[in-house]
Design an enzyme around this catalytic site. Structure first.
Site, mmCIF file in Angstrom:
data_model
loop_
_atom_site.group_PDB
_atom_site.id
_atom_site.type_symbol
_atom_site.label_atom_id
_atom_site.label_comp_id
_atom_site.label_asym_id
_atom_site.label_seq_id
_atom_site.Cartn_x
_atom_site.Cartn_y
_atom_site.Cartn_z
ATOM 1 N N PRO A 50 -4.332 -0.707 18.714
ATOM 2 C CA PRO A 50 -3.965 -1.077 17.350
ATOM 3 C C PRO A 50 -4.234 0.010 16.276
ATOM 4 O O PRO A 50 -3.806 -0.373 15.118
ATOM 5 C CB PRO A 50 -4.922 -2.333 17.031
ATOM 6 C CG PRO A 50 -5.799 -2.209 18.114
ATOM 7 C CD PRO A 50 -5.329 -1.488 19.247
ATOM 8 N N HIS B 110 0.939 -1.223 -0.129
ATOM 9 C CA HIS B 110 -0.025 -0.129 -0.081
ATOM 10 C C HIS B 110 0.885 1.286 0.093
ATOM 11 O O HIS B 110 1.714 1.220 0.890
ATOM 12 C CB HIS B 110 -0.823 0.033 1.348
ATOM 13 C CG HIS B 110 -2.153 -0.868 1.125
ATOM 14 N ND1 HIS B 110 -3.037 -1.036 1.927
ATOM 15 C CD2 HIS B 110 -2.346 -1.867 0.391
ATOM 16 C CE1 HIS B 110 -3.915 -1.881 1.643
ATOM 17 N NE2 HIS B 110 -3.557 -2.625 0.747
ATOM 18 N N TYR C 76 3.761 6.257 10.485
ATOM 19 C CA TYR C 76 3.062 5.055 10.122
ATOM 20 C C TYR C 76 3.735 4.028 9.268
ATOM 21 O O TYR C 76 3.727 2.758 9.603
ATOM 22 C CB TYR C 76 1.735 5.549 9.374
ATOM 23 C CG TYR C 76 0.532 4.605 9.026
ATOM 24 C CD1 TYR C 76 0.766 3.650 7.940
ATOM 25 C CD2 TYR C 76 -0.332 4.568 10.027
ATOM 26 C CE1 TYR C 76 -0.363 2.828 7.714
ATOM 27 C CE2 TYR C 76 -1.422 3.503 9.767
ATOM 28 C CZ TYR C 76 -1.344 2.647 8.678
ATOM 29 O OH TYR C 76 -2.332 1.702 8.627
ATOM 30 N N LYS D 261 0.974 -1.206 15.192
ATOM 31 C CA LYS D 261 2.338 -1.174 15.545
ATOM 32 C C LYS D 261 2.598 -2.295 16.459
ATOM 33 O O LYS D 261 3.709 -2.477 16.528
ATOM 34 C CB LYS D 261 2.598 0.163 16.285
ATOM 35 C CG LYS D 261 2.692 1.420 15.714
ATOM 36 C CD LYS D 261 3.483 1.370 14.341
ATOM 37 C CE LYS D 261 3.523 2.638 13.509
ATOM 38 N NZ LYS D 261 4.422 2.314 12.316
ATOM 39 N N TYR E 283 -9.612 4.878 7.746
ATOM 40 C CA TYR E 283 -9.833 5.191 8.945
ATOM 41 C C TYR E 283 -10.700 6.286 9.213
ATOM 42 O O TYR E 283 -10.580 7.349 8.769
ATOM 43 C CB TYR E 283 -8.380 5.746 9.727
ATOM 44 C CG TYR E 283 -7.328 4.905 10.045
ATOM 45 C CD1 TYR E 283 -6.535 4.446 8.984
ATOM 46 C CD2 TYR E 283 -6.915 4.160 11.263
ATOM 47 C CE1 TYR E 283 -5.487 3.476 9.068
ATOM 48 C CE2 TYR E 283 -6.042 3.318 11.611
ATOM 49 C CZ TYR E 283 -5.256 2.868 10.498
ATOM 50 O OH TYR E 283 -4.094 1.977 10.739
#
Ligand code: FAS
Ligand code: PHB
Length: 387
Positions: A288, A72, A380, A292, A201
């Site tokens: 979560p 991604h 991220y 990570k 998200y």
């Protein structure tokens, strides 16, 4: 029985450590309380930082990961009716990969068994002894009720949040930092094509939701729920209804697995006492939201494997002595990021209208600021490793 490194736990931390040690010519024994089918079927994390992918690849564990993993370049943030794509690769030059944790566990179990070195499943009553000496021991009971003892130079406590290793640290030595969140995640694995090719998200009036995936035909979806949520109160239809409300339309399909994951931030310091070294969830838990958990386990194990290689090659104990300090520097940055993502995207107490508006303003600022999008992206995709 004797070995160089006794490893408690065959999750990502224990299995990867054993593999890296084996490649360095260091012998180990892995003790796991669950069965092989259980650990290979446990649906958990799904997103690997580029550093984790590189670590597994360099260790010869990347063949199926590169064949089946979904690479991604970005993700989408949503806030009520606003949406903004975060161009991870454009902002950082790095990517993330979706590859179920259970798939990585299968690859590492297969690699371990191929070495012929010990991986004992279904052990019981695992106990640690003499960890403050240079001859620590582990005792356990096997499936037939027979008691065993393993003498080793070092014990790696890779036994997760509920394992015995952290508990073996002297209480006067251990410092614990914890935050328990007033919500949990209800997660499903559904036979439904993902609604988007990237993760979504979403912050919504009714609560957080996340759309992720495991393949072109398998969706992994989460929605914020109460910390003590009773799954029996959530028939499939109600789950889909809430996901549609929070994410816009999602593709429905048979739900193959559902579960509730508690949300906490947790760090135990130090991560070493004598010849006991904690790695992964045994030492820390992150919510979560930042994806990570497993990636932090990989980062700990990189340092521990390098430290043990130094030790056995006669290069001294310098890295062993700095293990905890090095790991904790990354852990606390990742804890902060995971806490920040969680605070920004979830609905806390409905009463606190000020907090709700400040969080919404923060998310809008991230969505509209190149500097903030870059800060989110570089954390991220994964911070650089020290070791
Ligand atoms: P693990 O907990 O994976 O492994 C520890 C192992 O030790 C287990 O196999 C356990 O059976 C074994 N063990 C425990 N006690 C023992 C004993 N006494 N004797 C022998 N063996 C023993 N992270 C994300 O990034 N995204 C997610 O969506 C996500 N979802 C999660 C859902 C759940 C329910 C849980 C619990 C965690 C989730 N995580 C997620 C975090 C998770 O992926 C962990 O970070 C990751 O498993 C860490 O790996 P380990 O440190 O190896 O610990
Ligand atoms: C997952 O794919 O399971 C996943 C991805 C990102 C997260 C959490 C879970 O933040």
């Amino acid at each position: 029985m004797r070995t160089q490194v006794g490893i408690i736990g065959a999750g990502p931390a224990g299995l990867l450590l054993a593999h890296l040690l084996h490649r360095a010519g260091i012998d180990s024994v892995i003790l796991e309380q669950k069965s092989r089918p259980y650990i290979e079927g446990r649906i958990r994390a799904g997103l690997l930082e580029q550093g984790s992918v590189e670590t597994l690849t360099e260790a010869g564990l990347g063949e199926r990961l590169h064949r089946e993993g979904l690479v991604h370049d970005g993700l989408e943030l949503r806030c009520d009716d606003m949406a903004e794509r975060i161009d991870l690769h454009g902002l950082t030059g790095r990517r993330v990969t979706i590859y179920g944790q259970q798939e990585a566990v299968k690859d590492m179990v297969a690699a371990r068994l191929a070495t012929g070195r010990p991986l004992h499943f279904e052990v019981e009553d695992t106990q640690l002894h003499d960890i403050a000496t240079d001859q620590p021991r582990i005792t356990w009971t096997d499936q037939h009720g027979e008691r065993h003892e393993l003498r080793c130079d070092v014990i790696a406590g890779c036994d997760g949040f509920h394992g015995p290793s952290r508990a073996a640290m002297p209480a006067e030595v251990l410092r614990v930092y914890e935050r328990v969140y007033p919500f949990a995640w209800l997660g499903i694995l559904a036979e439904a094509s993902p609604v988007s090719h990237e993760l979504i998200y979403a912050r919504h009036e009714e609560g957080f939701a996340l759309a992720t995936m495991r393949s072109a035909r398998l969706s992994r979806l989460y929605l914020q729920c109460a910390p003590d949520e009773d799954l029996n109160e959530w028939p499939d239809a109600r789950i889909w209804e809430h996901l549609h409300r929070r994410l816009g339309r999602v593709n429905e399909g048979p739900i193959l697995q559902k579960g509730v994951t508690a949300m906490r931030s947790f760090v135990a310091e130090p991560m070493r006492h004598g010849r006991l070294f904690l790695a992964g969830d045994a030492a820390h838990i992150v919510p979560p939201t930042g994806a990570k958990g497993m990636n932090l386990a990989v980062a700990d194990v990189r340092v521990l494997a390098a430290a043990l290689a130094d030790f056995y090659r006669g290069r001294g104990t310098g890295l062993m002595d700095r293990y905890s300090e090095i790991c904790l520097r990354r852990i606390w940055k990742v804890q902060r990021f995971s806490w920040w993502m969680t605070a920004m995207l979830h609905r806390f107490s409905a009463e606190d209208a000020f907090e709700h508006r400040v969080q919404t303003a923060e998310l809008h600022y991230v969505m509209q600021s190149q500097a903030m999008r870059t800060a989110l992206a570089e954390q991220y995709v994964g911070l650089p490793y020290e070791v």
